[in-house]
Design an enzyme around this catalytic site. Structure first.
Site, short mmCIF file in Angstrom:
data_model
loop_
_atom_site.label_atom_id
_atom_site.label_comp_id
_atom_site.label_asym_id
_atom_site.label_seq_id
_atom_site.Cartn_x
_atom_site.Cartn_y
_atom_site.Cartn_z
N ASP A 134 -47.65 -57.72 51.89
CA ASP A 134 -46.85 -56.69 51.89
C ASP A 134 -47.74 -55.54 51.08
OD1 ASP A 134 -44.63 -54.68 51.70
OD2 ASP A 134 -44.16 -55.12 49.82
N ASP A 136 -46.39 -51.93 49.54
CA ASP A 136 -45.97 -51.34 48.49
C ASP A 136 -45.46 -51.92 47.29
OD1 ASP A 136 -45.44 -48.20 49.19
OD2 ASP A 136 -45.11 -49.72 50.98
N GLU A 143 -44.44 -47.61 45.26
CA GLU A 143 -43.74 -47.47 46.39
C GLU A 143 -43.92 -45.96 47.16
OE1 GLU A 143 -41.33 -49.53 47.92
OE2 GLU A 143 -41.82 -51.29 46.73
N ARG A 179 -34.20 -42.69 53.90
CA ARG A 179 -34.94 -42.18 53.04
C ARG A 179 -36.02 -41.05 53.71
NH1 ARG A 179 -37.39 -47.50 50.82
NH2 ARG A 179 -37.01 -48.32 52.91
N SER A 222 -46.51 -54.15 56.55
CA SER A 222 -45.68 -53.31 55.59
C SER A 222 -44.45 -52.71 56.03
CB SER A 222 -46.61 -52.30 54.78
OG SER A 222 -45.95 -51.61 54.14
N GLY A 223 -43.50 -52.31 55.16
CA GLY A 223 -42.31 -51.41 55.72
C GLY A 223 -42.74 -50.02 55.39
N LYS A 267 -42.24 -58.66 60.33
CA LYS A 267 -43.45 -58.99 59.53
C LYS A 267 -43.56 -60.45 59.91
CE LYS A 267 -42.73 -56.08 55.51
NZ LYS A 267 -42.73 -55.91 53.98
N ASP A 290 -42.82 -58.68 47.44
CA ASP A 290 -41.83 -58.45 46.40
C ASP A 290 -40.41 -58.34 46.65
OD1 ASP A 290 -41.41 -55.34 45.52
OD2 ASP A 290 -42.51 -55.62 47.20
N ASN A 293 -37.06 -57.93 52.24
CA ASN A 293 -37.58 -57.75 53.43
C ASN A 293 -38.78 -58.48 53.82
OD1 ASN A 293 -38.87 -55.74 52.13
ND2 ASN A 293 -39.63 -54.70 53.70
#
Length: 337
Positions: A134, A136, A143, A179, A222-223, A267, A290, A293
């Site tokens: 991941d 962030d 983030e 967001r 990554s999201g 992912k 972390d 997701n």
């Protein structure tokens, strides 16, 4: 394990001339009062109990063995090992037990000022492998979406939604759209400085350098956003990057995401696809993250590692690094097997 196990004569580890235990050699707990050199465990049914993250001493090793005994974890062998010259030796115990001891091992390790992990089939640094991270709060300390929101003056609103998503309390896709919508109108020059100064997580660059030297493939799934993930390709020697694309018009964010969202399922797809593409044995794959997701990807890997993870993630991960440098992942890849 006998109650008189504490009578084992372990000499000071810090002084090689006085060592009883030689690094990377296994020792069998032969009876109640001493160890003897033994072969590497051959069974794949047992578990390797790794302890790392601090200085070991004779007293610490004996304390760990005693705590294992009290936790009804029967240990038959032990070894000291040092994944790299610049990090302290770790301790690995072997148990033939197959019950889930991840939580008790983490707890008793913490009692000794260490971190702990129970792994049934550890990947090996000596063979080619794949690490998918991941971004962030894993590869970097921030983030990114929250920091953009800070620049846009909507930090509190966005950070609250981020926290819900990472804790698994809100569907990731829904949280992402919510967001990003609040970032409409943010000018790219405003976030260029953020992109140019991404704070790397402690030890991640060194970890990646060691893995590349051992012919591992590295990727980010990554999201977060390609705008930032692409900036990590060179410093982390990445082979691939997968992240979300922000729509831009007139040098500003539109508040929209383009294309397929990189969520938890995506992912996992990325990990499986890269495993096939690079010809990596599934056992040699590691996923690190972390948030909630990341759990699907971590479950799909040979070893799923929570990094400074949320409680739910730490609980479900195969192993967890809860404090300190990411170079500690090397303890989980260098078990002498």
């Amino acid at each position: 394990m006998s109650k008189s196990l504490a009578s084992i004569q372990l000499r000071a580890i810090a002084e090689p001339a006085q060592q009883l235990l030689t690094l990377a050699n296994w020792y069998q707990i032969e009876n109640e009062d001493h160890l003897k050199p033994g072969a590497c465990p051959l069974s794949e049914d047992g578990q390797y109990l790794c302890f790392f993250g601090g200085e070991l001493s004779e007293e610490t090793i004996l304390e760990i063995l005693g705590l294992c005994e009290r936790a009804d974890i029967e240990v038959s062998r032990l070894a000291l090992y040092q994944p790299a010259a610049d990090i302290a030796p770790g301790l690995v115990l072997y148990t033939e037990s197959t019950r889930d001891v991840r939580a008790p091992i983490r707890t008793l390790a913490a009692q000794c000022g260490l971190q702990g992990a129970a792994i049934s089939q550890p990947p090996s640094l000596r063979k080619p492998g794949l690490l998918v991270m991941d971004m962030d709060s894993t590869a970097i300390k921030i983030e990114c979406i929250d920091e953009i929101a800070r620049l846009a003056g909507v930090y509190d609103e966005v950070a609250a939604v981020t926290a819900q998503a990472m804790a698994g309390q809100l569907a990731f896709n829904d949280s992402l759209y919510q967001r990003v919508a609040k970032l409409s109108g943010v000018e790219l020059p405003l976030i260029q400085q953020l992109k140019d100064n991404l704070p790397l997580m402690e030890g991640v660059a060194q970890l990646c350098a060691v893995l590349k030297a051992h012919h591992w493939r590295l990727a980010i799934a990554s999201g977060g956003f390609t705008w930032f993930a692409d900036a990590l390709k060179a410093p982390l020697q990445l082979d691939a990057v997968f992240a979300n694309t922000l729509e831009i018009a007139d040098n500003k964010l539109t508040g929209k995401v383009l294309g397929e969202v990189v969520d938890g399922s995506k992912k996992a797809e990325v990990l499986k696809s890269l495993t096939t593409q690079f010809g990596i044995a599934p056992r040699q794959t590691v996923a690190m993250g972390d948030g909630a997701n990341d759990l699907i990807m971590m479950a799909a890997a040979g070893l799923g590692v929570a990094v400074h993870g949320k409680p739910k993630v730490v609980e479900q991960a195969d192993a967890a690094i809860t404090e300190g440098s990411l170079t500690q992942l090397l303890y989980l890849l260098s078990v002498p097997v």
